[in-house]
Design an enzyme around this catalytic site. Structure first.
Site, PDB file in Angstrom:
ATOM      1  N   GLU A  80      35.210  -6.032  28.375  1.00  0.00           N
ATOM      2  CA  GLU A  80      34.284  -7.071  27.973  1.00  0.00           C
ATOM      3  C   GLU A  80      32.865  -6.560  27.878  1.00  0.00           C
ATOM      4  O   GLU A  80      32.039  -7.097  27.160  1.00  0.00           O
ATOM      5  CB  GLU A  80      34.356  -8.197  29.014  1.00  0.00           C
ATOM      6  CG  GLU A  80      33.437  -9.342  28.738  1.00  0.00           C
ATOM      7  CD  GLU A  80      33.160 -10.186  29.970  1.00  0.00           C
ATOM      8  OE1 GLU A  80      32.133 -10.833  29.977  1.00  0.00           O
ATOM      9  OE2 GLU A  80      33.980 -10.175  30.911  1.00  0.00           O
ATOM     10  N   SER A  86      33.845 -18.070  37.727  1.00  0.00           N
ATOM     11  CA  SER A  86      32.754 -18.548  38.581  1.00  0.00           C
ATOM     12  C   SER A  86      33.052 -19.927  39.150  1.00  0.00           C
ATOM     13  O   SER A  86      33.793 -20.712  38.565  1.00  0.00           O
ATOM     14  CB  SER A  86      31.459 -18.625  37.783  1.00  0.00           C
ATOM     15  OG  SER A  86      31.220 -17.420  37.134  1.00  0.00           O
ATOM     16  N   SER A 110      32.621 -20.969  29.573  1.00  0.00           N
ATOM     17  CA  SER A 110      32.117 -21.129  28.209  1.00  0.00           C
ATOM     18  C   SER A 110      33.178 -21.719  27.302  1.00  0.00           C
ATOM     19  O   SER A 110      34.325 -21.281  27.308  1.00  0.00           O
ATOM     20  CB  SER A 110      31.699 -19.781  27.646  1.00  0.00           C
ATOM     21  OG  SER A 110      30.640 -19.258  28.394  1.00  0.00           O
ATOM     22  N   GLY A 142      38.023 -18.946  33.740  1.00  0.00           N
ATOM     23  CA  GLY A 142      37.724 -19.684  34.963  1.00  0.00           C
ATOM     24  C   GLY A 142      37.537 -18.735  36.127  1.00  0.00           C
ATOM     25  O   GLY A 142      38.451 -18.541  36.929  1.00  0.00           O
TER      26      GLY A 142
END
Ligand SMILES: Cc1cc2nc3c(=O)[nH]c(=O)nc-3n(C[C@H](O)[C@H](O)[C@H](O)COP(=O)(O)OP(=O)(O)OC[C@H]3O[C@@H](n4cnc5c(N)ncnc54)[C@H](O)[C@@H]3O)c2cc1C
Lengths: 360, 386
Positions: free
Chosen positions: B253, B136, B168, B134
């Site tokens: 990432e 954006s 996502s 969480g």
């Protein structure tokens, strides 16, 4: 790399920065030979980096040599050090005596001259590093097997010319030429093995030049001011510099992987399948990157980069010539494509998967 | 970064890594033969299949680098790398657990309370617990420090209010890591006063709504938090230190194989189909793509090795993602020359399905996880330009 290797590399770096530099390189191109640099390189024994200690050399590993080559390229060294290192390694591998002069491997990736009855015939169009007084080391074909012949510079018909970067290139014409030395057939040396090795040499040089171009560009855009601030503060310029850095990092990763692979290989000139893919990858990625890197670096430098005096042009001209030599990105990518397709068709990949080949 | 020279250490690939690769490969071949999944492109984002994730968990292939006491196996980063790349090239439906394995698990391990580690990590490793990101928001994308979601102190914990966008896989997740403002906003110190929370998505006040993407998949979400209460120990790390955590999370990432292998499965099938007649121009195009993939993989493995040595190769990681995501897109554009992409339907043609699906998904590659423009900014900073 081992500790001694690192030591040699540090020494070489110091020597290069003491004796080479933008001015030395430019002067060499317009007819003032870099004598002090030549003497220092010779005295340090760098051309013998790859020759074993028994044979009077430095006994450096393959990795050391390639790193030395990358380093030399980042100084645009205007002496045939790299060519001599390679020629000396070929001499050593074929059991011939190494010279204490400059030497050149008379091989351009194309067809080899032929030896018959002890004399050599053929033409090599684009041999690098053939300078006055150098020993010419010519891999020759004896009914498809490789032997190595040596000749004195004066004994052959030589048409001297220059690469795009003013480095010496020569057409060497051999007509029933009688060698000074002629090796027996060299086991585990093939025409393609020589081509691969030389391609990796050029890839390493391009990677070294990319590093220098990145350094020059970063330095320049930090200094040069327009509209009241350094160029590097403009995002359009930052993105160009980031792209240059990306190609440089990618080229280095590919080259380092190929060097590692070849280092684990007992026969660096065999041209077998283990070395093929990493070497071809390195040459494709470096040669492909040359256009991007030179375009963005010149754009970021403005007119200054187009001047002879500013060093950028020494590197862009070098990468433009090196990318074509011993197979361009087009040549090697076609071979990769065909080789992978061939492996797939002939069941030489686990599960018939391209990935199995890619991830080796 | 102290130098502009890039050096990538060699990954140490020992026998156990090779063995693991073989195991994962044969499992995937078996599953694919059984029809337990249909190989898909961009599978780490589009392929949600909790059941499949559970199977991977049962094989011990999730959270492999974590301590054994939390359900991990204490394997190396390289072992994890090999598992992930084999899953990606097989097009396996791995999205459900992907974020938790890659990012949230390590974050919890580094910053979570002991109880959180004991209760959640083993479930993630078992493929039974999934976590969404969480970050954006409707008004915060690239400029993440501008998030408006707020967490207020209340008795025994915090109350969170705000909206997260594009998360996502949230619809199949039990938790979300939520970046919220906990301190006053200060224009001069924009990165201060941000905190990350681990929020159970079944908490009262949470609504999660799926958003259909242009390829037709409903994989990302809008999540609304209305006065959602979380206990004190839901704080990840220190209050106010959220920004630092996020930046180190993102470095991890950014350099993984999912940043250049999202469309590999389409390339794989194309080459298999074209192999018998491969020559000339087509061989050059394919060879050039393969060379670049190999080089990127060498670079990505090099970054993994640097991370393994305890270094923080932020610039290198950003470069992997910038180059890799552009390559993923470029692959599809270049294959079009030989395999035009027109129809959405595949009429049983697997390659066509993979190509059209890749094309429809590719705009997202250079956006998610930080846009390429933002990445270039990180590189520029690393080189001392900003
Ligand atoms: C498939 C997908 C999955 C996602 N999953 C998640 C998720 O799980 N969790 C989550 O929190 N988010 C997720 N995101 C959101 C993603 O992180 C954002 O899309 C991304 O950070 C960009 O933000 P934005 O979309 O608001 O674009 P914006 O920030 O509005 O940017 C639009 C364009 O402007 C450019 N731009 C913006 N600022 C600058 C600048 N300073 N200089 C130059 N150019 C600039 C951008 O690079 C971009 O090209 C996902 C996105 C996608 C596409």
């Amino acid at each position: 790399m081992e500790q001694t290797d690192q030591l040699i590399l540090d020494t070489a770096r110091r020597l290069f920065s003491d004796h080479s530099g933008a001015e030395v390189v430019n002067r060499a191109e317009i007819g003032q030979p870099p004598e002090a640099l030549c003497d220092a390189v010779m005295a340090a024994g760098l051309p013998l980096a790859w020759v074993s200690e028994n044979a009077g050399g430095v006994g450096g590993s393959l990795a050391l040599g390639f790193n030395l080559i990358r380093e030399a390229a980042s100084f645009a060294m205007p002496v045939p050090l790299v060519e001599t290192m390679v020629a000396n390694l070929v001499l050593a591998e074929s059991g011939l005596e190494v010279a204490d002069s400059w030497a050149a491997l008379v091989f351009d990736g194309g067809q080899l001259p032929v030896v018959d009855n002890g004399t050599v015939t053929g033409v090599v169009n684009n041999a690098p590093g053939v300078v006055s007084g150098s020993l010419l080391v010519v891999p020759v074909s004896d009914r498809g097997l490789i032997r190595v012949a040596t000749f004195a510079f004066d004994s052959l018909a030589i048409e001297e010319c220059e690469s795009l970067a003013g480095e010496s290139r020569a057409r060497v014409i051999l007509e029933n030429a009688v060698p000074v030395q002629l090796s027996p057939v060299v086991d585990n040396m093939t025409e393609d093995g020589l081509r691969q090795f030389c391609a990796l040499v050029r890839a390493s040089q391009i990677a070294g030049a990319f590093e220098k171009i990145t350094e020059l560009t970063v330095g320049y855009v930090k200094e040069r001011q327009q509209f009241g601030r350094p160029l590097g503060k403009f995002q359009a310029i930052q993105h160009k510099v980031a792209d240059i850095a990306g190609e440089s990092a990618l080229a280095n990763a590919a080259v380092e992987q190929a060097i590692r692979m070849l280092s684990e290989h007992p026969e660096p000139f065999s041209g077998d399948n283990v070395a093929f893919l990493p070497v071809a990858t390195a040459k494709v990625v470096t040669s492909e990157g040359a256009a991007t890197v030179s375009r963005l670096a010149h754009q970021s430098h403005g007119a200054m980069g187009f001047s002879f005096e500013y060093p950028l042009q020494q590197y862009s001209r070098r990468i433009w010539s090196w990318r074509e030599e011993y197979g361009s990105e087009f040549y090697w990518s076609e071979r990769i494509g065909k080789s992978v397709a061939n492996d797939i068709c002939h069941g030489r990949a686990e599960g018939g998967q391209v990935w199995d080949i890619v991830s080796r | 970064m102290d130098s502009i020279r890039f050096n990538f250490p060699a990954p140490v690939i020992d026998e156990s890594v090779d063995r693991l690769r073989k195991d994962v490969r044969s499992f995937l071949q078996e599953e694919s033969r059984n029809g337990s999944f249909r190989p898909g492109t961009d599978c780490w984002c589009a392929g949600i299949d909790p059941e499949f994730s559970r199977k991977l968990g049962q094989h011990g292939w999730i959270g492999v680098t974590w301590p054994k006491q939390y359900g991990g196996r204490e394997l190396s980063a390289l072992h994890r790398y090999v598992i992930t790349e084999e899953l990606l090239v097989a097009g396996a439906p791995v999205h459900a657990h992907w974020i938790a394995d890659r990012q949230s698990g390590p974050l919890i391990l580094a910053t979570g309370s002991e109880e959180m580690k004991q209760s959640i990590l083993p479930r993630i490793a078992a493929g039974e617990c999934f976590v969404a990101l969480g970050l954006s928001e409707p008004e915060s994308g690239s400029d993440l420090a501008s998030v408006r979601t707020r967490a207020h102190r209340v008795e025994g914990g915090w109350e969170i209010t705000g909206t997260k966008l594009w998360s996502s896989g949230a619809q199949s997740c039990q938790y979300m890591t939520v970046l919220a403002r906990t301190g006053e906003r200060n224009e001069k110190k924009r990165h201060e006063g941000l905190t990350q929370f681990l929020v159970p998505l079944d908490s009262p006040g949470v609504t999660v709504r799926g958003i259909r993407d242009m390829s037709g998949v409903e994989h990302f979400n809008e999540s609304h938090f209305e006065k959602v209460f979380v206990a004190d120990d839901a704080v990840l790390g220190a209050v106010g230190e959220g920004w630092k955590q996020i930046t180190s999370e993102l470095a991890l990432e950014r350099s993984g194989p999912e940043r250049f292998l999202s469309t590999f499965i389409a390339l794989e099938k194309a080459i298999q189909q074209g192999a018998a007649s491969m020559e000339g121009h087509q061989a050059r195009v394919i060879g050039s793509i393969l060379a670049r993939i190999r080089a990127l993989r060498a670079m990505s493995l090099g970054v993994a090795a640097l991370l393994g040595q305890g270094q923080s190769p932020d610039v290198e990681a950003a470069l992997v993602k910038d180059l890799g995501t552009r390559l993923e897109q470029d692959i599809i554009e270049r294959l079009r020359e030989f395999w035009p992409i027109q129809l959405k339907q595949n009429f049983g043609d697997e390659l066509h399905y993979l190509l059209s699906d890749s094309l429809l998904r590719q705009p997202s590659f250079t956006l998610r996880g930080g846009t390429n423009e933002v990445l270039k900014g990180i590189v520029a900073r690393g080189l001392g330009l900003r």
